[in-house]
Motif scaffolding. Structure first.
Motif, short mmCIF file in Angstrom:
data_model
loop_
_atom_site.label_atom_id
_atom_site.label_comp_id
_atom_site.label_asym_id
_atom_site.label_seq_id
_atom_site.Cartn_x
_atom_site.Cartn_y
_atom_site.Cartn_z
N MET A 21 0.85 -1.18 0.00
CA MET A 21 0.00 0.00 0.00
C MET A 21 0.89 1.24 0.00
N LYS A 22 0.84 2.00 -1.10
CA LYS A 22 1.70 3.16 -1.25
C LYS A 22 0.98 4.48 -1.01
N SER A 23 -0.35 4.47 -1.17
CA SER A 23 -1.12 5.70 -0.96
C SER A 23 -2.50 5.36 -0.43
N VAL A 24 -3.02 6.25 0.40
CA VAL A 24 -4.35 6.08 0.97
C VAL A 24 -5.13 7.37 0.78
N CYS A 25 -6.37 7.22 0.33
CA CYS A 25 -7.28 8.35 0.22
C CYS A 25 -8.04 8.49 1.53
N VAL A 26 -8.02 9.67 2.10
CA VAL A 26 -8.77 9.92 3.34
C VAL A 26 -9.94 10.84 3.02
N TYR A 27 -11.14 10.34 3.33
CA TYR A 27 -12.36 11.13 3.21
C TYR A 27 -12.69 11.67 4.59
N CYS A 28 -12.96 12.97 4.68
CA CYS A 28 -13.25 13.57 5.98
C CYS A 28 -13.92 14.92 5.77
N GLY A 29 -14.30 15.54 6.88
CA GLY A 29 -15.08 16.76 6.83
C GLY A 29 -14.29 18.02 6.50
N ALA A 30 -14.98 18.96 5.88
CA ALA A 30 -14.42 20.29 5.64
C ALA A 30 -14.69 21.20 6.83
N SER A 31 -15.26 20.61 7.89
CA SER A 31 -15.48 21.31 9.16
C SER A 31 -14.74 20.57 10.25
N PHE A 32 -14.48 21.26 11.34
CA PHE A 32 -13.88 20.62 12.52
C PHE A 32 -14.58 21.20 13.74
N ASN A 33 -15.06 20.29 14.61
CA ASN A 33 -15.84 20.72 15.77
C ASN A 33 -15.01 20.95 17.02
N GLY A 34 -13.69 20.89 16.90
CA GLY A 34 -12.84 21.14 18.05
C GLY A 34 -12.61 19.92 18.93
N ASP A 35 -13.12 18.76 18.54
CA ASP A 35 -13.00 17.53 19.32
C ASP A 35 -11.53 17.12 19.43
N GLN A 36 -11.00 17.15 20.65
CA GLN A 36 -9.58 16.84 20.85
C GLN A 36 -9.28 15.36 20.62
N GLU A 37 -10.25 14.48 20.87
CA GLU A 37 -10.04 13.07 20.57
C GLU A 37 -9.83 12.86 19.07
N LEU A 38 -10.60 13.59 18.27
CA LEU A 38 -10.44 13.52 16.82
C LEU A 38 -9.10 14.11 16.40
N ALA A 39 -8.72 15.23 16.98
CA ALA A 39 -7.43 15.85 16.65
C ALA A 39 -6.27 14.90 16.95
N LEU A 40 -6.34 14.20 18.08
CA LEU A 40 -5.30 13.23 18.43
C LEU A 40 -5.31 12.05 17.47
N ALA A 41 -6.50 11.60 17.06
CA ALA A 41 -6.60 10.49 16.11
C ALA A 41 -5.98 10.87 14.77
N VAL A 42 -6.19 12.11 14.35
CA VAL A 42 -5.59 12.60 13.11
C VAL A 42 -4.06 12.56 13.22
N GLU A 43 -3.53 13.01 14.35
CA GLU A 43 -2.07 12.98 14.55
C GLU A 43 -1.56 11.55 14.54
N ASP A 44 -2.29 10.63 15.19
CA ASP A 44 -1.89 9.22 15.21
C ASP A 44 -1.93 8.63 13.80
N LEU A 45 -2.95 8.97 13.04
CA LEU A 45 -3.05 8.48 11.67
C LEU A 45 -1.87 8.99 10.84
N ALA A 46 -1.54 10.27 10.98
CA ALA A 46 -0.41 10.83 10.25
C ALA A 46 0.89 10.12 10.63
N LYS A 47 1.04 9.81 11.91
CA LYS A 47 2.24 9.10 12.36
C LYS A 47 2.34 7.72 11.72
N VAL A 48 1.22 7.00 11.68
CA VAL A 48 1.21 5.66 11.09
C VAL A 48 1.50 5.74 9.59
#
Length: 194
Positions: A1-28
């Motif tokens: 797997m060389k590339s992954v398409c991420v579908y997600c919102g054009a809005s962000f509700n400030g949810d810190q759990e989501l922000a941390l998950a995004v950072e974890d995903l980027a790390k992986v």
């Protein structure tokens, strides 16, 4: 797997759990040298994902239609920005550039993109894994609805099981890498999924 398409919102509700998950995903993704393909926006969860991957030195390809570029919501700092004439071309480009799909929290557009690539998988039009990063149970009700569709005979259980549902990026990506459908769609046909 060389590339992954991420579908997600054009809005962000400030949810810190989501922000941390995004950072974890980027790390992986960056630790495994997997490029990000996404909708090209600089706002919302889209912007968070792109920034998180770029901040870790990852490659990011944004795909955005001209009308959104004209509204100045494009992320101009990404590795590559592809401008399309319309939304249909955008989605086709994103799918063609990707070896798999990850769904993060989002709205109508995210769900529309998710169900389109899922339908294409069901029909054997591609053989790429689809994973939902179910942060904070955001998609629990959606998966309950899929179960209702199976119970009432509108969705085959085999098709329901095409979606990988995980709470951590590490486990999601591990399962996506293990997912396999024959390139000619024979696995789908043999299991009577179409």
């Amino acid at each position: 797997m060389k590339s992954v398409c991420v579908y997600c919102g054009a809005s962000f509700n400030g949810d810190q759990e989501l922000a941390l998950a995004v950072e974890d995903l980027a790390k992986v993704l960056t630790s495994e040298a997997i490029d990000l393909v996404y909708g090209g926006g600089s706002v919302g969860v889209m912007g968070l994902v792109a920034d998180a991957v770029m901040n870790r030195g990852g490659k990011v390809t944004g795909v955005i239609p001209q009308f959104l570029l004209d509204l100045e919501v494009a992320h101009r700092e990404v590795t590559q920005l592809i401008v399309t004439e319309n939304m249909h071309q955008r989605k086709k480009n994103m799918a063609d550039l990707s070896d798999g799909f990850i769904i993060l929290p989002g709205g109508f557009g995210t769900l529309e993109e998710f169900f389109e690539v899922l339908t294409w998988l069901q029909l054997g039009l591609h053989n790429k894994p689809i994973g939902v990063l179910n942060v904070g149970g955001y998609y629990d009700s959606l998966f309950q609805q899929l179960d209702v569709m199976v119970e009432r005979g509108f969705l085959k259980l085999e098709n329901r099981e095409l979606v990988i549902n995980e709470k951590t990026p590490e486990e999601l990506l591990r399962k996506m890498k293990a997912f396999h459908v024959q390139p000619d769609g024979t696995w789908l046909k043999e299991r009577n999924l179409t």
